[in-house]
Design a protein around this motif. Structure first.
Motif, PDB file in Angstrom:
ATOM      1  N   ASP A   1       0.839  -1.205   0.000  1.00 18.38           N
ATOM      2  CA  ASP A   1       0.000   0.000   0.000  1.00 18.38           C
ATOM      3  C   ASP A   1       0.869   1.247   0.000  1.00 18.38           C
ATOM      4  N   ALA A   2       1.864   1.246   0.882  1.00 13.78           N
ATOM      5  CA  ALA A   2       2.727   2.418   1.019  1.00 13.78           C
ATOM      6  C   ALA A   2       3.588   2.629  -0.221  1.00 13.78           C
ATOM      7  N   LEU A   3       4.012   1.527  -0.846  1.00  9.71           N
ATOM      8  CA  LEU A   3       4.907   1.642  -1.998  1.00  9.71           C
ATOM      9  C   LEU A   3       4.172   1.993  -3.282  1.00  9.71           C
ATOM     10  N   THR A   4       2.943   1.511  -3.422  1.00  8.77           N
ATOM     11  CA  THR A   4       2.220   1.763  -4.672  1.00  8.77           C
ATOM     12  C   THR A   4       1.380   3.028  -4.620  1.00  8.77           C
ATOM     13  N   GLY A   5       0.920   3.388  -3.394  1.00  6.12           N
ATOM     14  CA  GLY A   5       0.047   4.552  -3.293  1.00  6.12           C
ATOM     15  C   GLY A   5      -1.222   4.327  -4.088  1.00  6.12           C
ATOM     16  N   SER A   6      -1.702   5.365  -4.705  1.00  5.87           N
ATOM     17  CA  SER A   6      -2.924   5.240  -5.510  1.00  5.87           C
ATOM     18  C   SER A   6      -2.624   4.976  -6.976  1.00  5.87           C
ATOM     19  N   ALA A   7      -1.346   5.030  -7.336  1.00  3.17           N
ATOM     20  CA  ALA A   7      -0.977   4.829  -8.737  1.00  3.17           C
ATOM     21  C   ALA A   7      -1.016   3.336  -9.076  1.00  3.17           C
ATOM     22  N   PRO A   8      -1.536   2.963 -10.239  1.00  2.10           N
ATOM     23  CA  PRO A   8      -1.534   1.555 -10.632  1.00  2.10           C
ATOM     24  C   PRO A   8      -0.105   1.061 -10.829  1.00  2.10           C
ATOM     25  N   SER A   9       0.133  -0.193 -10.468  1.00  2.00           N
ATOM     26  CA  SER A   9       1.469  -0.765 -10.581  1.00  2.00           C
ATOM     27  C   SER A   9       1.604  -1.540 -11.880  1.00  2.00           C
ATOM     28  N   ALA A  10       2.791  -1.476 -12.464  1.00  2.00           N
ATOM     29  CA  ALA A  10       3.061  -2.295 -13.649  1.00  2.00           C
ATOM     30  C   ALA A  10       3.219  -3.761 -13.273  1.00  2.00           C
TER      31      ALA A  10
ATOM     32  N   ARG B   1      -8.635  -3.104  -2.508  1.00  2.00           N
ATOM     33  CA  ARG B   1      -7.453  -2.890  -3.358  1.00  2.00           C
ATOM     34  C   ARG B   1      -7.756  -3.383  -4.770  1.00  2.00           C
ATOM     35  N   PRO B   2      -8.291  -2.565  -5.610  1.00  2.00           N
ATOM     36  CA  PRO B   2      -8.628  -2.995  -6.975  1.00  2.00           C
ATOM     37  C   PRO B   2      -7.420  -3.518  -7.761  1.00  2.00           C
ATOM     38  N   TRP B   3      -6.212  -3.116  -7.321  1.00  2.00           N
ATOM     39  CA  TRP B   3      -5.003  -3.557  -8.020  1.00  2.00           C
ATOM     40  C   TRP B   3      -4.550  -4.960  -7.609  1.00  2.00           C
ATOM     41  N   LEU B   4      -5.202  -5.570  -6.654  1.00  2.00           N
ATOM     42  CA  LEU B   4      -4.862  -6.918  -6.216  1.00  2.00           C
ATOM     43  C   LEU B   4      -5.622  -7.900  -7.107  1.00  2.00           C
ATOM     44  N   THR B   5      -4.902  -8.575  -8.009  1.00  2.00           N
ATOM     45  CA  THR B   5      -5.580  -9.343  -9.062  1.00  2.00           C
ATOM     46  C   THR B   5      -5.180 -10.816  -9.109  1.00  2.00           C
ATOM     47  N   ARG B   6      -4.350 -11.246  -8.150  1.00  2.00           N
ATOM     48  CA  ARG B   6      -3.900 -12.638  -8.188  1.00  2.00           C
ATOM     49  C   ARG B   6      -4.075 -13.302  -6.833  1.00  2.00           C
ATOM     50  N   LEU B   7      -4.262 -14.617  -6.872  1.00  2.00           N
ATOM     51  CA  LEU B   7      -4.234 -15.442  -5.669  1.00  2.00           C
ATOM     52  C   LEU B   7      -3.201 -16.544  -5.867  1.00  2.00           C
ATOM     53  N   HIS B   8      -2.515 -16.879  -4.778  1.00  2.00           N
ATOM     54  CA  HIS B   8      -1.428 -17.850  -4.837  1.00  2.00           C
ATOM     55  C   HIS B   8      -1.604 -18.884  -3.738  1.00  2.00           C
ATOM     56  N   VAL B   9      -1.333 -20.145  -4.064  1.00  2.00           N
ATOM     57  CA  VAL B   9      -1.317 -21.212  -3.063  1.00  2.00           C
ATOM     58  C   VAL B   9      -0.205 -22.199  -3.424  1.00  2.00           C
ATOM     59  N   HIS B  10       0.422 -22.757  -2.404  1.00  2.00           N
ATOM     60  CA  HIS B  10       1.402 -23.835  -2.600  1.00  2.00           C
ATOM     61  C   HIS B  10       1.287 -24.742  -1.382  1.00  2.00           C
ATOM     62  N   VAL B  11       0.702 -25.922  -1.577  1.00  2.00           N
ATOM     63  CA  VAL B  11       0.373 -26.806  -0.460  1.00  2.00           C
ATOM     64  C   VAL B  11       1.600 -27.523   0.082  1.00  2.00           C
ATOM     65  N   GLY B  12       2.563 -27.810  -0.774  1.00  2.00           N
ATOM     66  CA  GLY B  12       3.759 -28.498  -0.285  1.00  2.00           C
ATOM     67  C   GLY B  12       4.522 -29.128  -1.424  1.00  2.00           C
TER      68      GLY B  12
END
Length: 455
Positions: free
Chosen positions: A141-150, A198-209
């Protein structure tokens, strides 16, 4: 769908004999790693095909190789040529991926302990980042601010489904250090809210083992991820989550040359467990590592001495904890097959004799095989530790200041004989000294000299 053995004995035997004949393993260089390049290419093709067989045409799929499994720049470049990207978990691994020419758009950064500097670098380059915690989300949040991230940004979650047969490889336990624990009280709602805020949050990640995990448990973890994405998108009223990173961790069969399970079998199970995963609505990222390389590597080492102690035969070799760390410290979880070769690198004949295969490290437990029935090993013979193309010789343990061994890739030439390329040169003694502070030899003694300038 059946798959032929990844490293059939005949090509391996030719490679071992050629490595000895070329002096890649010799009295002066008594241990080396050998990589079957054709085998690596074959595994990469099988991975791509396994998912293509089930995914709707046009589904974006990035197979990002887990760099930790083989942190060698030529290997990363080879895999990139085969259509793979890189999953990195440290600044060093990112530097290796960049040196291999892997573009930021095909690189994913995962780690539970990313520093602000690491995050800033990834954001500046446009590398995909999976945050591991709500604390890291706040940092983003602090690093991206309101600007969209590449950079595509996501969140790793822990479905808390339990562990496999190797505790250290199980990342979906109740108290795992990885990801946001979905079954903790209020956590799932907090994850959904984090995305909606956070509209810029567009991915989900999982790794079970990883090794020791049942495929069904891995597929269940992907199912939990998919259902969470569906819930977020429904509550957002739009397709906010566009990509699912389903991790890697396909187990490797260390008991024989058979490749089992296969990528096709895993993709088929995923399709049966999570049918919507492959319908084209989500981009997919995978993070396989060990399963791509393990079958295509051999640690080859000379037998320096043999002895008997307490009625037990012992072959003392140059392959121990420095190249087979997990096998030495956790032999029940990480056993390796050992093949015996003579002084010329030919398969050794003779009646099997129960013996230990020891390494060079100066502690009693430095054994890569215990009570193993092998043709009687003698000084000047060779041992090959099979299925060691991932982690073993590429992740060196510098015990006793043993130098990193050379690593060499081979592929059949027009006549069928192996052609060779250096992947990593053997570490020289002056390099080892420099790595151990040789340039600062007087640094500590100067602290006691009041006349010496501070450095």
């Amino acid at each position: 769908m059946s798959t032929p053995p990844a490293a059939p004995p005949a090509p391996r035997h030719r490679a071992v004999a050629a490595a000895v004949a070329r002096g890649l393993v010799s009295p002066g260089a008594p241990v080396a790693g050998l990589l079957d390049i054709a085998g690596i290419r074959r595994s990469a093709a099988e991975l791509r095909a396994g998912f293509e067989d089930f995914a709707e045409p046009g589904t974006p799929v990035l197979h990002a190789f887990a760099v930790k499994a083989a942190s060698l720049v030529p290997v990363l470049r080879l895999l990139a040529r085969e259509g793979l990207g890189c999953e990195v978990a440290s600044p060093g691994e990112l530097a290796l991926a960049r040196a291999a020419g892997v573009p930021p758009s095909r690189t994913v950064l995962d780690s539970p302990a990313k520093t602000p500097a690491e995050l800033r670098e990834a954001l500046a380059l446009g590398i995909a980042v999976n945050a591991d915690s709500f604390g890291e989300l706040a940092r983003l949040d602090a690093l991206t601010g309101s600007a969209p991230s590449a950079s595509p940004l996501g969140l790793r979650v822990n479905p808390q489904l339990g562990g496999g047969s190797i505790g250290a490889m199980s990342t979906a336990t109740d108290s795992s250090k990885f990801g946001v624990p979905l079954r903790d009280e209020g956590a799932r709602d907090q994850v959904v809210r984090a995305f909606l805020d956070r509209p810029w949050l567009t991915r989900l990640h999982v790794h079970v083992g990883s090794q020791g995990m049942a495929l069904e448990l891995m597929a269940d973890g992907v199912r939990v991820l998919y259902e969470l994405a569906e819930e977020i998108n429904e509550k957002a009223g739009r397709t906010q989550v566009t990509t699912l990173d389903i991790g890697g961790g396909l187990p490797v069969n260390f008991a024989s040359d058979e490749v089992s399970p296969t990528y096709h079998a895993y993709a088929r199970l995923l399709h049966a467990t999570v049918p919507g995963l492959f319908d084209g609505r989500y981009g997919l990222v995978t993070e396989f590592g060990r399963s791509l390389l393990a079958k295509h590597g051999v640690v080859l080492a000379r037998v320096e001495y043999t002895k008997s102690a307490g009625g037990r035969r012992i072959a003392v070799t140059h392959a121990g904890a420095q190249v087979a760390t997990r096998t030495v410290f956790a032999p029940d979880s990480w056993p390796v097959r050992v093949a015996a070769y003579d002084a010329q690198g030919r398969p050794k004949a003779g009646e099997p004799v129960v013996q230990d295969v020891a390494g060079p490290c100066c502690f009693a437990g430095d054994l890569v095989a215990r009570d193993r029935a092998l043709p009687l090993l003698e000084p000047g013979d060779h041992v090959a530790l099979l299925d060691t193309g991932a982690y073993y010789f590429s992740t060196h343990f510098a015990y006793n200041s043993l130098p990193r061994p050379g690593v060499y890739g081979y592929a059949p030439g027009p006549d069928g004989a192996p052609r060779w390329a250096t992947v990593r040169a053997p570490q020289e003694m002056d390099e080892l000294v420099a790595e151990s502070g040789g340039a600062h030899a007087d640094a500590l003694t100067r602290l006691g000299d009041p006349a010496a300038p501070e450095r």
